[in-house]
Design an enzyme around this catalytic site. Structure first.
Site, short mmCIF file in Angstrom:
data_model
loop_
_atom_site.label_atom_id
_atom_site.label_comp_id
_atom_site.label_asym_id
_atom_site.label_seq_id
_atom_site.Cartn_x
_atom_site.Cartn_y
_atom_site.Cartn_z
N HIS A 1 8.35 3.76 9.04
CA HIS A 1 8.09 2.95 10.23
C HIS A 1 6.77 3.42 10.86
O HIS A 1 6.56 4.62 11.02
CB HIS A 1 9.24 3.11 11.24
CG HIS A 1 9.05 2.26 12.45
ND1 HIS A 1 9.32 0.90 12.45
CD2 HIS A 1 8.57 2.55 13.68
CE1 HIS A 1 9.02 0.41 13.64
NE2 HIS A 1 8.57 1.39 14.40
N THR B 1 0.83 -1.21 0.00
CA THR B 1 0.00 0.00 0.00
C THR B 1 0.87 1.26 0.00
O THR B 1 0.48 2.28 -0.58
CB THR B 1 -0.98 0.04 1.19
OG1 THR B 1 -0.24 0.06 2.41
CG2 THR B 1 -1.92 -1.15 1.17
C1 GRF Z 1 3.84 -0.51 6.75
O1 GRF Z 1 3.12 -0.47 7.95
C2 GRF Z 1 5.18 0.12 6.94
O2 GRF Z 1 5.19 1.14 7.87
C3 GRF Z 1 6.00 -1.04 7.44
O3 GRF Z 1 5.52 -2.15 6.75
C4 GRF Z 1 4.17 -1.94 6.33
C5 GRF Z 1 4.11 -2.16 4.86
O4 GRF Z 1 2.81 -2.19 4.36
N1 GRF Z 1 7.40 -0.75 7.31
P1 GRF Z 1 2.54 -2.14 2.79
O5 GRF Z 1 3.20 -3.37 2.18
O6 GRF Z 1 3.14 -0.87 2.24
O7 GRF Z 1 1.05 -2.19 2.64
#
Ligand code: GRF
Length: 207
Positions: A110, A13
């Protein structure tokens, strides 16, 4: 134009937020040159393909050791002439050689306000479980440069998100993404590509 590599492992996402920003001209001075996944089945790969962005797969266990994996990633960065590496939910450790070669050129997102709920073991839903268990009223997201300390590099942008009564790790994770992550990551990437981030020790100035 700077060439950006986005490294992913999951749903993607945050990658989608970058692709959407790029499509509306919101990434100034840079373009997503490739998406590299540590998992062949990551939905993020489909998102990249739908946007016409080249994809690569680099699975850690297909390589004999961490060094060989690092060589493979460095080879991909060279092939696409990468100037900026974005870790968007990348679940494999980035080695010291890459960190040195791309000093202050690797950005991570993060899902908490660093230095809360970060470091070893704080990834995915664990971050939000820990925030709820501690009872904080405010959490959020942080975009930072990557150095050799896990989640310890210079902070670029942060945005707070309120914790609500009845939040579960899942609802909180979703709200942190919607209200903070998807906004912060494209903004930080654009600032980098415009040359507007200046790192002075552990502080980042936005020019
Ligand atoms: C997100 O919550 C990001 O902060 C963390 O991993 C997750 C990735 O989600 N590092 P997506 O694959 O971008 O949906």
């Amino acid at each position: 134009m700077l060439n950006i590599a986005v490294l992913v492992s999951g749903g993607g996402t945050n990658l989608q937020a970058l692709l959407d920003a790029q499509a509306r001209g919101g990434i100034h001075g840079g373009k997503i040159a490739c998406v590299i996944s540590s998992r062949p089945d990551a939905y993020a790969l489909t998102r990249a393909q739908n946007a016409g962005v080249p994809t690569e797969i680099a699975v850690r266990r297909s390589f004999p050791d961490a060094d060989a994996y690092e060589d493979a990633l460095l080879g991909l960065f060279d092939r696409y002439r990468i100037d900026l590496i974005v870790l968007a939910g990348f679940m494999t450790i980035i080695g010291a050689r890459i960190i040195r070669r791309y000093e202050n050129k690797i950005i991570n997102i993060h899902p908490s306000l660093i230095p809360s709920f970060c470091g070893a073991g704080f990834y995915g839903l664990h971050v939000h479980e820990a925030a709820l268990a501690r009872g904080v009223k405010v959490t959020g997201a942080t975009v930072h440069f990557v150095n050799e300390v896990c989640d310890g590099g210079p902070i670029i942008l942060q945005k707070p998100v309120l914790v609500e009564d009845g939040d579960t790790p899942e609802t909180l994770q979703r709200r942190v993404m919607e209200q903070a992550e998807w906004e912060l990551l494209p903004k930080a990437v654009s600032l980098f590509c415009e040359g507007r981030l200046s790192v002075d020790g552990s502080r980042v100035r936005i020019l």
